[in-house]
Write a protein that holds these residues in place. Structure first.
Motif, mmCIF file in Angstrom:
data_model
loop_
_atom_site.group_PDB
_atom_site.id
_atom_site.type_symbol
_atom_site.label_atom_id
_atom_site.label_comp_id
_atom_site.label_asym_id
_atom_site.label_seq_id
_atom_site.Cartn_x
_atom_site.Cartn_y
_atom_site.Cartn_z
ATOM 1 N N VAL A 30 17.920 34.673 36.250
ATOM 2 C CA VAL A 30 16.818 34.505 37.198
ATOM 3 C C VAL A 30 15.943 35.750 37.142
ATOM 4 N N ASP A 31 14.627 35.533 37.121
ATOM 5 C CA ASP A 31 13.671 36.647 37.143
ATOM 6 C C ASP A 31 12.472 36.197 37.978
ATOM 7 N N ILE A 32 12.499 36.549 39.269
ATOM 8 C CA ILE A 32 11.464 36.123 40.207
ATOM 9 C C ILE A 32 10.799 37.362 40.806
ATOM 10 N N PRO A 33 9.466 37.497 40.674
ATOM 11 C CA PRO A 33 8.767 38.624 41.304
ATOM 12 C C PRO A 33 8.934 38.578 42.827
ATOM 13 N N MET A 34 9.192 39.757 43.405
ATOM 14 C CA MET A 34 9.336 39.874 44.863
ATOM 15 C C MET A 34 8.656 41.165 45.306
ATOM 16 N N GLY A 35 7.350 41.123 45.398
ATOM 17 C CA GLY A 35 6.605 42.328 45.735
ATOM 18 C C GLY A 35 6.647 43.294 44.565
ATOM 19 N N GLU A 36 6.979 44.543 44.835
ATOM 20 C CA GLU A 36 7.028 45.525 43.744
ATOM 21 C C GLU A 36 8.300 45.412 42.913
ATOM 22 N N PHE A 37 9.269 44.639 43.389
ATOM 23 C CA PHE A 37 10.533 44.461 42.676
ATOM 24 C C PHE A 37 10.687 43.015 42.221
ATOM 25 N N GLN A 52 26.716 35.735 38.623
ATOM 26 C CA GLN A 52 25.473 36.425 38.279
ATOM 27 C C GLN A 52 25.577 37.888 38.692
ATOM 28 N N LEU A 53 25.004 38.756 37.877
ATOM 29 C CA LEU A 53 24.931 40.179 38.171
ATOM 30 C C LEU A 53 23.491 40.495 38.545
ATOM 31 N N LEU A 54 23.274 40.875 39.794
ATOM 32 C CA LEU A 54 21.946 41.217 40.289
ATOM 33 C C LEU A 54 21.638 42.664 39.917
ATOM 34 N N LEU A 55 20.517 42.881 39.250
ATOM 35 C CA LEU A 55 20.055 44.237 38.933
ATOM 36 C C LEU A 55 19.215 44.678 40.131
ATOM 37 N N GLU A 56 19.901 45.259 41.094
ATOM 38 C CA GLU A 56 19.378 45.561 42.427
ATOM 39 C C GLU A 56 18.590 46.864 42.438
ATOM 40 N N PRO A 57 17.310 46.824 42.822
ATOM 41 C CA PRO A 57 16.534 48.071 42.861
ATOM 42 C C PRO A 57 17.025 48.998 43.970
ATOM 43 N N LEU A 58 16.982 50.281 43.674
ATOM 44 C CA LEU A 58 17.374 51.294 44.660
ATOM 45 C C LEU A 58 16.227 51.474 45.644
ATOM 46 N N GLY A 59 16.263 50.733 46.721
ATOM 47 C CA GLY A 59 15.174 50.798 47.691
ATOM 48 C C GLY A 59 15.448 51.720 48.863
ATOM 49 N N LEU A 60 16.691 51.857 49.233
ATOM 50 C CA LEU A 60 17.046 52.677 50.393
ATOM 51 C C LEU A 60 17.512 54.060 49.964
ATOM 52 N N PRO A 61 17.115 55.105 50.672
ATOM 53 C CA PRO A 61 17.606 56.441 50.343
ATOM 54 C C PRO A 61 19.130 56.519 50.322
ATOM 55 N N ALA A 62 19.803 55.823 51.226
ATOM 56 C CA ALA A 62 21.272 55.849 51.270
ATOM 57 C C ALA A 62 21.873 55.280 49.992
ATOM 58 N N ALA A 63 21.209 54.290 49.405
ATOM 59 C CA ALA A 63 21.698 53.701 48.155
ATOM 60 C C ALA A 63 21.651 54.728 47.033
ATOM 61 N N ARG A 64 20.589 55.507 46.996
ATOM 62 C CA ARG A 64 20.473 56.569 45.971
ATOM 63 C C ARG A 64 21.577 57.614 46.133
#
Length: 127
Positions: A30-37, A52-64
């Motif tokens: 699956v490859d669906i645009p969702m705003g900037e991600f 499925q393995l989601l390639l999850e963008p690092l959006g939250l500072p805590a995630a980083r």
């Protein structure tokens, strides 16, 4: 109950997609645009209706912070199964993958850890 989706946090979805498909051999599901991600998932070519393995963008500072802490501690974020750990190690080494050692026998498992180019350590294991 079963797992149908899990994720790895990535600092760049396009670079992650390239690595996870061209190097590891997964295929885009699956490859669906969702705003900037994007909602971007990959699957095993052998189990295209599987997890499925989601390639999850690092959006939250805590995630980083979490991703960096795992990386710095040498803890893999995920583990992927292979039929032949030594053969995959050699194949991926030729593609420039950075490993944290060579495959080692750990009880009934042969395993090795590599960097995914997106801030994660991933374990590859053969039972």
């Amino acid at each position: 109950m079963r797992i149908n989706l899990t994720s790895v946090m990535v600092d760049d979805q396009s670079r992650a997609l390239k690595f996870y498909t061209e190097v590891l051999g997964f295929v885009t599901k699956v490859d669906i645009p969702m705003g900037e991600f994007r909602w971007l998932t990959v699957v095993s070519p052998d189990e295209q209706e599987g997890t499925q393995l989601l390639l999850e963008p690092l959006g939250l500072p805590a995630a980083r912070v979490y991703q960096k802490a795992l990386f710095d501690a040498g803890i893999p974020l995920a583990s992927f199964a292979v039929d032949d750990c030594h053969a995959e190690y050699e194949r991926m080494l030729k593609l420039g993958v950075v490993f944290r050692g060579k495959p080692q026998l750990l009880g009934p498992v042969t395993a090795v850890v590599f960097e995914d180019t997106c801030g994660n350590l991933i374990q590859m294991a053969q039972v």
